[in-house]
Design an enzyme around this catalytic site. Sequence first.
Site, PDB file in Angstrom:
ATOM      1  N   LYS A   1      49.027 -77.626 -52.039  1.00 35.54           N
ATOM      2  CA  LYS A   1      50.277 -77.594 -52.810  1.00 35.54           C
ATOM      3  C   LYS A   1      49.995 -78.191 -54.188  1.00 35.54           C
ATOM      4  O   LYS A   1      49.246 -77.601 -54.954  1.00 35.54           O
ATOM      5  CB  LYS A   1      51.377 -78.323 -52.041  1.00 35.54           C
ATOM      6  CG  LYS A   1      51.689 -77.659 -50.678  1.00 35.54           C
ATOM      7  CD  LYS A   1      52.863 -78.312 -49.990  1.00 35.54           C
ATOM      8  CE  LYS A   1      53.264 -77.587 -48.724  1.00 35.54           C
ATOM      9  NZ  LYS A   1      52.577 -78.102 -47.518  1.00 35.54           N
TER      10      LYS A   1
ATOM     11  N   GLU B   1      31.528 -78.840 -34.339  1.00 38.88           N
ATOM     12  CA  GLU B   1      32.372 -79.783 -33.596  1.00 38.88           C
ATOM     13  C   GLU B   1      31.778 -81.176 -33.644  1.00 38.88           C
ATOM     14  O   GLU B   1      30.564 -81.351 -33.481  1.00 38.88           O
ATOM     15  CB  GLU B   1      32.492 -79.371 -32.126  1.00 38.88           C
ATOM     16  CG  GLU B   1      33.384 -78.173 -31.911  1.00 38.88           C
ATOM     17  CD  GLU B   1      32.594 -76.910 -31.726  1.00 38.88           C
ATOM     18  OE1 GLU B   1      31.500 -76.806 -32.326  1.00 38.88           O
ATOM     19  OE2 GLU B   1      33.054 -76.036 -30.970  1.00 38.88           O
TER      20      GLU B   1
ATOM     21  N   THR C   1      48.974 -82.001 -47.070  1.00 36.91           N
ATOM     22  CA  THR C   1      48.223 -80.742 -47.144  1.00 36.91           C
ATOM     23  C   THR C   1      47.472 -80.733 -48.465  1.00 36.91           C
ATOM     24  O   THR C   1      47.730 -81.541 -49.359  1.00 36.91           O
ATOM     25  CB  THR C   1      49.163 -79.527 -47.041  1.00 36.91           C
ATOM     26  OG1 THR C   1      50.253 -79.696 -47.939  1.00 36.91           O
ATOM     27  CG2 THR C   1      49.673 -79.347 -45.632  1.00 36.91           C
TER      28      THR C   1
ATOM     29  N   ASP D   1      54.550 -88.256 -44.761  1.00 37.57           N
ATOM     30  CA  ASP D   1      53.979 -86.920 -44.945  1.00 37.57           C
ATOM     31  C   ASP D   1      54.248 -86.557 -46.404  1.00 37.57           C
ATOM     32  O   ASP D   1      55.373 -86.211 -46.768  1.00 37.57           O
ATOM     33  CB  ASP D   1      54.657 -85.939 -43.990  1.00 37.57           C
ATOM     34  CG  ASP D   1      54.217 -84.495 -44.211  1.00 37.57           C
ATOM     35  OD1 ASP D   1      53.491 -84.234 -45.199  1.00 37.57           O
ATOM     36  OD2 ASP D   1      54.604 -83.624 -43.415  1.00 37.57           O
TER      37      ASP D   1
ATOM     38  N   ARG E   1      43.815 -74.195 -48.325  1.00 42.71           N
ATOM     39  CA  ARG E   1      44.783 -74.585 -47.292  1.00 42.71           C
ATOM     40  C   ARG E   1      44.114 -75.521 -46.288  1.00 42.71           C
ATOM     41  O   ARG E   1      43.094 -75.175 -45.702  1.00 42.71           O
ATOM     42  CB  ARG E   1      45.289 -73.338 -46.558  1.00 42.71           C
ATOM     43  CG  ARG E   1      45.788 -72.271 -47.476  1.00 42.71           C
ATOM     44  CD  ARG E   1      46.486 -71.183 -46.730  1.00 42.71           C
ATOM     45  NE  ARG E   1      47.850 -71.586 -46.478  1.00 42.71           N
ATOM     46  CZ  ARG E   1      48.842 -71.481 -47.377  1.00 42.71           C
ATOM     47  NH1 ARG E   1      48.612 -70.985 -48.562  1.00 42.71           N
ATOM     48  NH2 ARG E   1      50.046 -71.876 -47.077  1.00 42.71           N
TER      49      ARG E   1
ATOM     50  N   TYR F   1      29.424 -73.535 -36.690  1.00 42.18           N
ATOM     51  CA  TYR F   1      30.200 -74.398 -35.784  1.00 42.18           C
ATOM     52  C   TYR F   1      29.758 -75.846 -35.963  1.00 42.18           C
ATOM     53  O   TYR F   1      28.555 -76.121 -35.942  1.00 42.18           O
ATOM     54  CB  TYR F   1      29.977 -73.987 -34.329  1.00 42.18           C
ATOM     55  CG  TYR F   1      31.126 -73.165 -33.773  1.00 42.18           C
ATOM     56  CD1 TYR F   1      32.415 -73.676 -33.779  1.00 42.18           C
ATOM     57  CD2 TYR F   1      30.918 -71.893 -33.249  1.00 42.18           C
ATOM     58  CE1 TYR F   1      33.473 -72.940 -33.286  1.00 42.18           C
ATOM     59  CE2 TYR F   1      31.968 -71.150 -32.745  1.00 42.18           C
ATOM     60  CZ  TYR F   1      33.250 -71.678 -32.765  1.00 42.18           C
ATOM     61  OH  TYR F   1      34.302 -70.958 -32.277  1.00 42.18           O
TER      62      TYR F   1
HETATM   63  N1  DSN Z   1      55.808 -74.227 -45.876  1.00 46.60           N
HETATM   64  C1  DSN Z   1      55.697 -75.481 -46.573  1.00 46.60           C
HETATM   65  C2  DSN Z   1      56.700 -75.600 -47.660  1.00 46.60           C
HETATM   66  O1  DSN Z   1      57.003 -74.581 -48.224  1.00 46.60           O
HETATM   67  O2  DSN Z   1      57.167 -76.674 -47.978  1.00 46.60           O
HETATM   68  C3  DSN Z   1      55.744 -76.640 -45.692  1.00 46.60           C
HETATM   69  O3  DSN Z   1      55.168 -76.335 -44.487  1.00 46.60           O
END
Ligand code: DSN
Length: 420
Positions: A227, A54, A224, A197, A233, A52
């Site tokens: 990707k 925090e 994120t 974003d 993730r 933990y």
């Molecule tokens: N689920 C993601 C996507 O496929 O673009 C975005 O949250």
Amino acid sequence: MRDRLQKYDPEIFDAILGEESRQQAELELIPSENYTYPEVLTALGTVFTNKYSEGYPGNRYYGGQAYTDTIERLATARARELFRAEHVNVQALSGAAMNQAVYYGLLEPGDSILAMDLTHGGHLTHGSPVSHMSRVFTFHRYKADASGHIDFDEVQRVAEKVRPKLVLCGHSSFPRDLDYAGFKRVADAVGALTMADVSHIGGLIAGGVQPNPLDHGFDVVTTTTHKSLRGPRGGLVLSKAEFGRRIDKSVFPGLQGGPHMHTIAAIAVALKKAAEPEFREYAARSVSNAKTLAGRLIERGADLVTGGTDNHLMVMNTVDSFRLEGRDAQQALEDVGLATNKQLVPDDTLSAQRTSGVRLGTPAATTRGMGDTEMIAVADLFVRALRNRGDAAEAKAVRSEVRELCARFPAPGPLLPAPA
Ligand code: DSN
């Protein structure tokens, strides 16, 4: 270690093996998915999951933070350098949490946000009516035209009417470059903050093949990490220094408790990889592969939204191209080992469960080492699968060619067995 899990919990172990085998034998064309590095998987499976933490480095609520501070400092420093950001928060557990943290940190409930229409490429967390965010903030919309062009005079007219506190751009299914300077001009004219974003193209920005909104004076950028960036993730909030404190407080204690330190360790590893010269080549090839794939699909009669792509993804109108709803096209493709996702097209008249299209992209295929030749082969297999939907012999033949292609370009990962 794997032996122990296999013995103790064979049901879970078998599911893991099944998923490894599926990922190896099928070609991942969902543009938001990727195969992460073996080094990232190693960092994820470590004892940091026991801890933990925090708070933030040097200022935690529990003791025993010598090593968590090391990894979080490394992760933030690497992200700051890679994205030329003044401030970085690496604790958001996902894309939804990172965007919520920005809204709550910089806005008041009821404030207006100007964001892209969802069927034109926006995202659930950009104010979909089914997202809690739409109950807290008031979202207004702009759209692109059929070629993907955004008319900034029109965006400005809407902005002057609704007086947004935040102008938001970014997408999860928009295949064209965004004009960040155009968004900034609109925001400045109405005194709004700017946020991009870039979850889908975070890796392309890190690899230097797409513009970085921070270089255009944006206040906040979120991405994120799993990707095109090829990490675990998670979510990064990159911002100007002046917003850092409010964003940090919004992530913790505003929205979250203990950060997932094993994920932050793995994010740090992925960011180190993204700073290497090979990653620039990877990012460039993801885009060139997408252009080749899109070009061949169009040659074979497919109708792509905006007529092509500038990035790693494309959206195909399957109703116009093959007289198939997106849901049926996705299934026919899955049956031959090509993973895509059904996708709303601009101003779609079908529901999100049915859709008029599918979305596909190249980050995962590029990670496998595929290039132009393979993209042409994939486009041809794709078209064969959809044109001959319902023909079991043809589906079997296509499936076998997909497997053969995947076997020649194995996905990375020390634990993956060869496909059967
Ligand atoms: N689920 C993601 C996507 O496929 O673009 C975005 O949250």
